[in-house]
Design an enzyme around this catalytic site. Structure first.
Site, short mmCIF file in Angstrom:
data_model
loop_
_atom_site.label_atom_id
_atom_site.label_comp_id
_atom_site.label_asym_id
_atom_site.label_seq_id
_atom_site.Cartn_x
_atom_site.Cartn_y
_atom_site.Cartn_z
N ASP A 93 42.57 34.21 29.14
CA ASP A 93 41.78 34.25 27.82
C ASP A 93 40.99 33.37 27.73
OD1 ASP A 93 41.03 34.10 25.03
OD2 ASP A 93 43.04 34.77 24.30
N LYS A 111 28.35 22.88 29.24
CA LYS A 111 28.28 24.31 29.40
C LYS A 111 28.27 24.77 30.92
CE LYS A 111 25.73 28.33 30.36
NZ LYS A 111 25.19 28.73 31.24
N GLU A 127 25.98 35.04 35.43
CA GLU A 127 24.56 34.27 35.60
C GLU A 127 24.56 33.98 37.01
OE1 GLU A 127 24.93 30.45 33.26
OE2 GLU A 127 23.46 29.68 34.49
N HIS A 187 17.84 27.52 40.86
CA HIS A 187 17.89 28.62 40.07
C HIS A 187 17.08 30.00 40.06
CE1 HIS A 187 20.32 27.75 36.22
NE2 HIS A 187 21.03 27.03 37.24
P1 NDP Z 1 52.68 38.12 26.68
O1 NDP Z 1 52.77 38.48 25.44
O2 NDP Z 1 52.27 39.21 27.89
O3 NDP Z 1 54.19 37.26 27.10
C1 NDP Z 1 54.22 36.60 28.48
C2 NDP Z 1 55.00 37.74 29.28
O4 NDP Z 1 55.25 37.57 30.52
C3 NDP Z 1 56.43 37.99 28.56
O5 NDP Z 1 56.69 39.37 28.36
C4 NDP Z 1 57.28 37.67 29.61
O6 NDP Z 1 58.66 38.25 29.63
C5 NDP Z 1 56.63 37.80 30.78
N1 NDP Z 1 57.07 36.62 31.88
C6 NDP Z 1 57.53 37.29 33.15
N2 NDP Z 1 57.79 36.11 34.04
C7 NDP Z 1 57.74 34.97 33.20
C8 NDP Z 1 57.61 33.57 33.36
N3 NDP Z 1 58.04 32.95 34.60
N4 NDP Z 1 57.11 32.79 32.51
C9 NDP Z 1 56.84 33.33 31.32
N5 NDP Z 1 56.68 34.39 30.89
C10 NDP Z 1 57.02 35.27 31.74
O7 NDP Z 1 51.27 37.01 26.88
P2 NDP Z 1 51.38 35.46 26.43
O8 NDP Z 1 52.43 35.20 25.31
O9 NDP Z 1 51.23 34.65 27.39
O10 NDP Z 1 49.97 35.56 25.46
C11 NDP Z 1 49.01 35.63 26.10
C12 NDP Z 1 48.10 36.87 25.45
O11 NDP Z 1 48.01 36.59 24.03
C13 NDP Z 1 46.53 36.94 25.97
O12 NDP Z 1 46.30 38.20 26.16
C14 NDP Z 1 45.79 36.24 24.84
O13 NDP Z 1 44.78 36.97 24.94
C15 NDP Z 1 46.75 36.55 23.79
N6 NDP Z 1 46.44 35.97 22.24
C16 NDP Z 1 45.78 34.86 22.22
C17 NDP Z 1 45.74 34.36 21.08
C18 NDP Z 1 45.30 32.81 21.08
O14 NDP Z 1 44.74 32.26 21.89
N7 NDP Z 1 44.90 32.18 19.60
C19 NDP Z 1 46.23 34.76 19.91
C20 NDP Z 1 47.04 35.79 19.97
C21 NDP Z 1 47.14 36.62 21.33
P3 NDP Z 1 59.91 38.14 28.58
O15 NDP Z 1 59.25 38.92 27.30
O16 NDP Z 1 60.95 38.47 29.06
O17 NDP Z 1 59.99 36.58 28.19
#
Ligand code: NDP
Length: 412
Positions: free
Chosen positions: A268, A252, A73, A365
């Protein structure tokens, strides 16, 4: 062969045939191919790009930030920058946040609420251990499943709410893993029909509040009285408190800023948008996210929004441009990123309301929109400045006029 069984070339060839793509159109798909992006989604075709710009300076909690924003936009980044300019003159944005936790839900029907409630209370420690065992690394970081509560949704429907600290990540996958583990255990406890387990995007435990206090003079605009502007901003805002039609539009505008930073930071935006709009309806009526008040000398703005964004996880560590954007942002925690996003939402709203109550939104705009109009009628990059110039002088800067002016330019 099904699409997901084809390789990229085969998929593109299939689409080329069914959509009758011209060679130049097929090239768009080829030129924007990314091997990384191909790994990220099913049935990958190409990478869709959007403009990214920079908000050059917004002061949040006494620190200056440069903020990358992704949006299609035209007026969004200009408005955010203008809002930030005024806010910086008033000392910047002060942001505070609540504890940063996500909620996982285990959803049960055919349940007796009291029985579920008692079981959760009695077995709280066991349930927490089971949840944390499903994703032990989060516990090791100091996060993980902290406590479990229950809510009676009526008619035998119950939500078991898992309060999970996801540290620097947004945490959707982490929360889902933990929630499913707890759900599996509860399935064996005869508490009702365990229907599903998933995070809630209404992140009321990741709230961020951003505030500004602006001396009227920072609102100054040629031809208008700054005191009047402040009063009219408050008045404009009161419509949003009363009227969901107006509140939707005002919000918005806020989301123009919030989503643009959420996207640039690889978060996300669907999750953030869904959560924020639900939060805006928490009193039973959809209302404005930002509230403006004033006293004799100062305009006060405040926004509270759920912002469970991450600085790790999801696409953040994968997409090179997102990594570069984090380098520009220079944030060191999820809370710091959330603070900037809330501040940009506030800046965006200030700029929009100030324009609305003075010269109107279209004046600013349309200057930017004219560039898009010129491109839309087929002007080349070299032709755009001249065509925009001509459109500025036209009585009606519409598509037909743009087309006509372009034709005339080319005939000359
Ligand atoms: P991930 O699945 O990538 O999990 C976070 C990753 O970050 C883990 O692998 C974790 O490691 C790593 N990590 C490294 N350092 C840190 C830290 N300091 N703190 C926390 N984690 C750390 O992502 P999310 O669980 O955050 O999920 C986000 C994704 O899920 C987005 O892509 C979203 O679009 C999607 N999603 C959204 C939904 C919704 O909103 N309803 C539903 C399903 C998916 P380790 O594994 O070692 O812990």
């Amino acid at each position: 062969m099904k699409f997901h069984q084809m390789n990229w070339q085969q998929r593109l060839a299939a689409i080329e045939t069914t959509a009758n793509l011209e060679a130049s159109e097929k090239d768009l798909f080829i030129n924007n191919y990314s091997a990384i992006n191909e790994q990220m989604v099913e049935n990958y075709l190409t990478s869709f790009t959007l403009p990214e710009g920079i908000l050059p300076n917004i002061v949040v909690n006494n620190q200056q930030y440069q903020v990358p924003m992704v949006t299609e936009e035209p007026s969004v980044i200009a408005a955010a920058s203008n809002g930030a300019r005024m806010i910086n003159m008033g000392g910047g944005v002060k942001v505070t946040s609540t504890s940063r936790e996500m909620l996982g839900q285990v959803l049960i029907n055919e349940a007796h609420f009291t029985a579920v409630h008692e079981l959760v209370n009695q077995q709280q420690t066991t349930l927490i251990s089971i949840g944390n065992a499903a994703h032990p690394s989060m516990l090791q970081r100091g996060g993980g499943l902290k406590r479990i509560t229950t809510r009676d949704l009526g008619d035998g429907f119950v939500s078991v709410d898992l309060h999970i600290d996801t540290q620097a990540a947004m945490g959707a996958n982490v929360v889902n893993t933990i929630s499913e583990a707890v759900a599996n255990y509860l399935r064996g406890q005869n508490v009702g029909n365990i229907v599903m387990a998933i995070l809630s995007n209404l992140a009321t435990e990741s709230l961020v509040t951003a505030r500004v206090a602006l001396p009227f003079k920072v609102l100054a605009k040629a031809g208008f009285n700054a005191n009047d502007i402040a009063q009219r901003i408050v008045l404009a805002n009161q419509f949003s408190q009363r009227d969901p039609y107006r509140a939707t539009t005002e919000n918005k505008g806020v989301m123009n800023g919030i989503d643009a930073v959420v996207m640039a930071s690889g978060n996300d935006w669907r999750a953030i948008s869904a959560g924020i709009h639900a939060f805006a309806s928490r009193e039973g009526q959809y209302r404005n996210l930002v509230t403006w008040t004033h006293d004799e000398t100062t305009l006060y703005g405040e926004i509270t929004v759920p912002l469970p964004v991450g600085v790790v996880g999801g696409s953040i560590g994968i997409v090179p441009l997102v990594k570069a954007n984090h380098k520009i942002l220079q944030v060191h925690s999820a809370n710091e990123l959330a603070a900037i996003i809330a501040a940009v939402g506030l800046a965006q709203n200030l700029s929009a309301l100030r324009a609305l109550v003075t010269s109107g939104i279209q004046a600013g705009h349309m200057q930017l929109q004219l560039k898009s109009l010129a491109l839309a009628v087929g002007a080349t990059i070299d032709e755009v400045p001249t065509l925009v110039n001509k459109l500025q002088q036209a009585t009606h800067a519409d598509m037909q006029t743009a087309q006509q002016l372009l034709t005339e330019m080319r005939e000359k």
